[in-house]
Design a protein around this motif. Structure first.
Motif: not given
Length: 189
Positions: A1-8, A25-39
């Motif tokens: 997932n791009q969001v996880v990669k960029v955050r790291m 952490h991203i899924s819990r704190d920002e919601g699962v939708g945050a994982l798709f912000h970079g689509l």
């Protein structure tokens, strides 16, 4: 997932936690939708990147191979003379470098946008709303101007050019091993 990669890449705490913990952490704190912000920006980056890379490679390699064949014919040798065969890896490598450079330049603004969206706000320091529309994201990128849209282009040029040239060297080697040589149609007349 791009969001996880960029955050790291942009957040030392996320890098220290590791991939799985950052994902949770991203899924819990920002919601699962945050994982798709970079689509949207991934699509904006990958489509022109891939098209440019393939078209530039084909144009460059075809022109260079044709030029090497003309050179050999001018010397009175056959098309399958050793010179074009020896030049082929160099032609493929050079064509891959140019194709990678062209693809990096074309896709850099979308890559900058993707990084800004996927990075944590404390690192990105931008007011871009990741949930914004495609038009809003483009407008935000345009507000920064060309200088900001092409920030970080130098290292990306080096990485993408090197990576693309190696990809095309491997691709050409496999094509040669499988004897999948494509020959342009000859004009009748």
């Amino acid at each position: 997932n791009q969001v996880v990669k960029v955050r790291m890449q942009t957040d030392a705490c996320a890098a220290a936690r590791g991939m799985v913990h950052t994902l949770v952490h991203i899924s819990r704190d920002e919601g699962v939708g945050a994982l798709f912000h970079g689509l949207k920006p991934i699509t904006m980056r990958q489509l022109p990147y891939t098209v440019t890379k393939l078209v530039a490679y084909e144009l460059c390699s075809t022109a260079l191979i044709a030029a090497s064949r003309r050179f050999v014919r001018a010397r009175g040798e056959a098309d399958d003379a050793p010179l074009p065969l020896l030049l082929r890896p160099a032609i493929v490598l050079f064509s891959g470098i140019l194709a990678g450079a062209a693809a990096a330049v074309v896709s850099q603004p979308a890559d900058v946008l993707l990084t800004r969206i996927c990075a944590s706000t404390s690192v990105a320091n931008c007011a871009l709303d990741a949930a914004g529309s495609f038009r809003e994201q483009l407008a935000e990128l345009a507000r920064g101007g060309l200088r900001e849209a092409y920030a970080g282009l130098g290292p990306r040029l080096a990485m993408v050019s090197a990576m693309t040239s190696v990809q095309f060297l491997l691709y050409d080697w496999v094509r040669c091993q499988l004897q999948c040589e494509s020959t342009p149609p000859r004009a009748e007349g």
